[in-house]
Design a protein around this motif. Sequence first.
Motif, PDB file in Angstrom:
ATOM      1  N   CYS A   1      31.474  39.222  39.490  1.00  0.00           N
ATOM      2  CA  CYS A   1      31.172  40.440  38.635  1.00  0.00           C
ATOM      3  C   CYS A   1      31.687  41.567  39.392  1.00  0.00           C
ATOM      4  O   CYS A   1      31.272  41.869  40.510  1.00  0.00           O
ATOM      5  N   ASP A   2      32.393  42.369  38.480  1.00  0.00           N
ATOM      6  CA  ASP A   2      32.917  43.744  39.266  1.00  0.00           C
ATOM      7  C   ASP A   2      32.120  44.936  38.776  1.00  0.00           C
ATOM      8  O   ASP A   2      32.458  46.134  39.442  1.00  0.00           O
ATOM      9  N   ASP A   3      30.785  44.665  38.224  1.00  0.00           N
ATOM     10  CA  ASP A   3      30.113  45.729  37.978  1.00  0.00           C
ATOM     11  C   ASP A   3      28.954  45.608  39.052  1.00  0.00           C
ATOM     12  O   ASP A   3      27.978  44.652  39.201  1.00  0.00           O
ATOM     13  N   LEU A   4      28.684  46.775  40.151  1.00  0.00           N
ATOM     14  CA  LEU A   4      28.079  46.751  41.067  1.00  0.00           C
ATOM     15  C   LEU A   4      26.282  46.623  40.597  1.00  0.00           C
ATOM     16  O   LEU A   4      25.462  45.808  41.052  1.00  0.00           O
ATOM     17  N   ASN A   5      26.176  47.293  39.608  1.00  0.00           N
ATOM     18  CA  ASN A   5      24.686  47.337  39.077  1.00  0.00           C
ATOM     19  C   ASN A   5      24.272  45.838  38.328  1.00  0.00           C
ATOM     20  O   ASN A   5      23.328  45.459  38.705  1.00  0.00           O
ATOM     21  N   THR A   6      25.234  45.391  37.762  1.00  0.00           N
ATOM     22  CA  THR A   6      24.956  44.028  37.519  1.00  0.00           C
ATOM     23  C   THR A   6      24.679  43.060  38.412  1.00  0.00           C
ATOM     24  O   THR A   6      23.798  42.061  38.415  1.00  0.00           O
ATOM     25  N   SER A   7      25.457  43.176  39.461  1.00  0.00           N
ATOM     26  CA  SER A   7      25.602  42.235  40.612  1.00  0.00           C
ATOM     27  C   SER A   7      24.043  42.504  41.535  1.00  0.00           C
ATOM     28  O   SER A   7      23.833  41.541  41.814  1.00  0.00           O
ATOM     29  N   VAL A   8      23.718  43.792  41.711  1.00  0.00           N
ATOM     30  CA  VAL A   8      22.543  43.962  42.118  1.00  0.00           C
ATOM     31  C   VAL A   8      21.234  43.141  41.300  1.00  0.00           C
ATOM     32  O   VAL A   8      20.408  42.611  41.815  1.00  0.00           O
ATOM     33  N   MET A   9      21.432  43.495  39.979  1.00  0.00           N
ATOM     34  CA  MET A   9      20.420  42.776  39.145  1.00  0.00           C
ATOM     35  C   MET A   9      20.245  41.328  39.094  1.00  0.00           C
ATOM     36  O   MET A   9      19.295  40.704  39.252  1.00  0.00           O
ATOM     37  N   LEU A  10      21.426  40.728  39.267  1.00  0.00           N
ATOM     38  CA  LEU A  10      21.634  39.022  39.422  1.00  0.00           C
ATOM     39  C   LEU A  10      21.004  38.748  40.713  1.00  0.00           C
ATOM     40  O   LEU A  10      20.117  37.835  40.902  1.00  0.00           O
ATOM     41  N   ALA A  11      21.427  39.556  41.819  1.00  0.00           N
ATOM     42  CA  ALA A  11      20.619  39.480  43.064  1.00  0.00           C
ATOM     43  C   ALA A  11      19.054  39.464  43.162  1.00  0.00           C
ATOM     44  O   ALA A  11      18.491  38.621  43.682  1.00  0.00           O
ATOM     45  N   LYS A  12      18.690  40.391  42.325  1.00  0.00           N
ATOM     46  CA  LYS A  12      17.350  40.665  42.318  1.00  0.00           C
ATOM     47  C   LYS A  12      16.608  39.315  41.319  1.00  0.00           C
ATOM     48  O   LYS A  12      15.121  39.135  41.799  1.00  0.00           O
ATOM     49  N   ALA A  13      17.280  38.862  40.524  1.00  0.00           N
ATOM     50  CA  ALA A  13      16.692  37.730  39.843  1.00  0.00           C
ATOM     51  C   ALA A  13      16.798  36.467  40.694  1.00  0.00           C
ATOM     52  O   ALA A  13      16.330  35.510  40.225  1.00  0.00           O
ATOM     53  N   GLY A  14      17.208  36.518  42.089  1.00  0.00           N
ATOM     54  CA  GLY A  14      17.125  35.168  42.613  1.00  0.00           C
ATOM     55  C   GLY A  14      18.416  34.294  42.453  1.00  0.00           C
ATOM     56  O   GLY A  14      18.384  33.140  42.901  1.00  0.00           O
TER      57      GLY A  14
END
Length: 293
Positions: free
Chosen positions: A218-231
């Motif tokens: 994932c090259d979009d940092l916002n999406t990466s952070v959201m996926l990390a938040k989702a566990g």
Amino acid sequence: MDFKQLEYFLETANSKCISKAAKKLFVTQPAISQSIKSLERELDTKLFNREGTNIVLTSSGEIFYKYACDCILCIDTAVSKIKDLQAGKSGIISIGSWNSIGLEYLPKLMKGFHKDYPNIRLDIIQDEKQALFSRLNLGTIDLCFARKLPENSKFTKLSLPNDYLVIIGKKDFFTDSNDCINIASLKNTPFIIKKNLINSLTALCEKNSFQPFIYCFCDDLNTSVMLAKAGLGITIIPKSYLSEYSTDCLTVKRIAELNKIKECSILYNKSNISSSAKLFINYLRHIQQNHSL
């Protein structure tokens, strides 16, 4: 071909409807229809197809759309620079970035500048790297974020503070309680990672006798952070991005072996820069000298 034809074409493409475009531009539908037909005759190609109640761009139309946007941008830039020259402290600063490079710095950089120059607007242009360098050379953008100065360029570089990488994810993914951990502790841990980091990460893991578990590119940092938040995994981001996201539910770590420094600079062309952008550069140099950058 004239400016109004480009304006009518772009608004029709954006609205996907001649009547909506006409309403927005305060002209009649026949005026827009005739303008588009004239443009198609001049280009000897069809620019739109009808799909149900909408009209959509043809392949030729999509190509023309991109360059028409560039033409309008050039005209808008020229007009704004003339107004900028006349008004002094009002105008537009156009700044380019690719893959969000440098954009994490903008909120902090612009906050103080906006207080001093509230009438100067910021336009962010995102495009491919070489396209942005071409625009910078032509003067259709004032500034450009970059990791390093391109070879054989005549651009001037203003360095921003170095950044470093951190790893974030749900607490359950980290068995080591230290703030700085070893890569070996992340064996079998799912990674959400940008493609430009995969070689560094793989080499680091292989030195420790394992292959990284890549769950998602994932090259979009916002999406990466959201996926990390989702566990769904852990992700690697520049530390400066932490101020832009709520990380209350995430743990932040540094990897001892991954001490990669992220360099960033603002590039500009001294011979082709607006007065507003010059004010911004002078502002940055001032706060840099006062060690607040």
